[in-house]
Scaffold this motif. Structure first.
Motif, PDB file in Angstrom:
ATOM      1  N   LYS A 156       0.815  -1.117  -0.072  1.00 33.30           N
ATOM      2  CA  LYS A 156      -0.008  -0.006  -0.043  1.00 33.30           C
ATOM      3  C   LYS A 156       0.967   1.111   0.033  1.00 33.30           C
ATOM      4  O   LYS A 156       0.528   2.283  -0.921  1.00 33.30           O
ATOM      5  N   PHE A 190       2.472   1.612  -3.410  1.00 40.86           N
ATOM      6  CA  PHE A 190       1.400   2.117  -4.407  1.00 40.86           C
ATOM      7  C   PHE A 190       1.347   3.688  -4.132  1.00 40.86           C
ATOM      8  O   PHE A 190       0.956   4.449  -5.127  1.00 40.86           O
ATOM      9  N   ILE A 191       1.088   4.003  -2.965  1.00 40.01           N
ATOM     10  CA  ILE A 191       0.952   5.597  -2.576  1.00 40.01           C
ATOM     11  C   ILE A 191       2.050   6.264  -2.856  1.00 40.01           C
ATOM     12  O   ILE A 191       1.880   7.347  -3.819  1.00 40.01           O
ATOM     13  N   SER A 192       3.263   6.069  -2.703  1.00 35.59           N
ATOM     14  CA  SER A 192       4.528   6.396  -3.273  1.00 35.59           C
ATOM     15  C   SER A 192       4.704   6.469  -4.572  1.00 35.59           C
ATOM     16  O   SER A 192       4.993   7.706  -5.086  1.00 35.59           O
ATOM     17  N   LYS A 193       4.193   5.666  -5.224  1.00 36.78           N
ATOM     18  CA  LYS A 193       4.417   5.564  -6.831  1.00 36.78           C
ATOM     19  C   LYS A 193       3.236   6.414  -7.328  1.00 36.78           C
ATOM     20  O   LYS A 193       3.457   7.270  -8.442  1.00 36.78           O
ATOM     21  N   GLY A 194       2.086   6.588  -6.747  1.00 35.79           N
ATOM     22  CA  GLY A 194       0.990   7.445  -7.303  1.00 35.79           C
ATOM     23  C   GLY A 194       1.570   8.924  -7.067  1.00 35.79           C
ATOM     24  O   GLY A 194       1.317   9.813  -8.020  1.00 35.79           O
ATOM     25  N   LEU A 195       2.310   9.145  -5.956  1.00 29.95           N
ATOM     26  CA  LEU A 195       2.532  10.580  -5.729  1.00 29.95           C
ATOM     27  C   LEU A 195       3.810  10.722  -6.749  1.00 29.95           C
ATOM     28  O   LEU A 195       3.968  12.162  -7.262  1.00 29.95           O
ATOM     29  N   HIS A 196       4.633   9.920  -7.065  1.00 27.86           N
ATOM     30  CA  HIS A 196       5.568  10.180  -7.989  1.00 27.86           C
ATOM     31  C   HIS A 196       5.093  10.513  -9.297  1.00 27.86           C
ATOM     32  O   HIS A 196       5.665  11.251 -10.190  1.00 27.86           O
ATOM     33  N   TYR A 197       3.979   9.886  -9.751  1.00 24.01           N
ATOM     34  CA  TYR A 197       3.286  10.026 -11.054  1.00 24.01           C
ATOM     35  C   TYR A 197       2.662  11.520 -11.107  1.00 24.01           C
ATOM     36  O   TYR A 197       2.591  12.194 -11.755  1.00 24.01           O
ATOM     37  N   VAL A 198       2.115  11.814 -10.004  1.00 25.62           N
ATOM     38  CA  VAL A 198       1.473  13.335  -9.592  1.00 25.62           C
ATOM     39  C   VAL A 198       2.531  14.231  -9.811  1.00 25.62           C
ATOM     40  O   VAL A 198       2.411  15.372 -10.409  1.00 25.62           O
ATOM     41  N   TYR A 239       9.152   7.770  -3.226  1.00 27.22           N
ATOM     42  CA  TYR A 239       9.470   6.674  -4.297  1.00 27.22           C
ATOM     43  C   TYR A 239      11.020   6.650  -4.582  1.00 27.22           C
ATOM     44  O   TYR A 239      11.631   5.490  -4.863  1.00 27.22           O
TER      45      TYR A 239
END
Length: 162
Positions: free
Chosen positions: A4, A7-15, A62
């Protein structure tokens, strides 16, 4: 839990990637407007300033997870693997603790800016929002560092990957 947080760190990286894209278009439109029609884009300085801060805070977790931070370990690498493991565990816990302190200070600053109704100069965006978003990146970074320390504690055979 580790999945989890990843997933959140990857999401923030994409943002952060999206924010960089927005900054790129903003600067391009600003420069073209300034030189072609003598009208710069209103708020471009604010967008790039706040965007850059968010890009850094959103990418830290990330980057730490994939072990892409710069490390200077010419002394530590001379120790046996067990000592290197202890160093890495302690460093990860110190990072988590420091990020906790930074998170707390970002929260305090956000509250201060919220109470004073501080806004950006040209666009009038409330400043506290950026502090809260930076705080989110800091919390995720602290969690990644803490999970990294736990994973190192559980790992039996240790080889420094940096």
């Amino acid at each position: 839990m580790e999945k989890k947080i990843l997933f959140i760190s990857k999401g923030l990286h994409y943002v952060a990637h999206l924010i960089l894209l927005i900054m790129m278009f903003t600067v391009t439109v600003d420069v073209l407007g300034r030189f072609l029609i003598n009208r710069p884009l209103l708020g471009s300085y604010e967008i790039t300033q706040m965007g850059l801060a968010l890009t850094v805070f959103f990418s830290l977790a990330y980057t730490h997870y994939v072990k892409e931070h710069i490390t200077i370990d010419f002394v530590v690498e001379k120790f046996p693997p067990t000592v290197q493991k202890i160093f890495d565990i302690v460093i990860s816990l110190v990072i988590a603790a420091l990020m906790g302190v930074i998170c707390w200070q970002l929260w305090e600053s956000a509250q201060r800016f919220l109470k004073s109704n501080a806004v950006t100069g040209d666009l009038g965006i409330p400043v506290y929002i950026f502090y809260i978003m930076a705080m989110v990146g800091t919390v995720v970074f602290a969690l990644v560092a803490f999970v990294n320390a736990l994973a190192l504690i559980q790992k039996e055979d240790y080889h420094n990957e940096s």
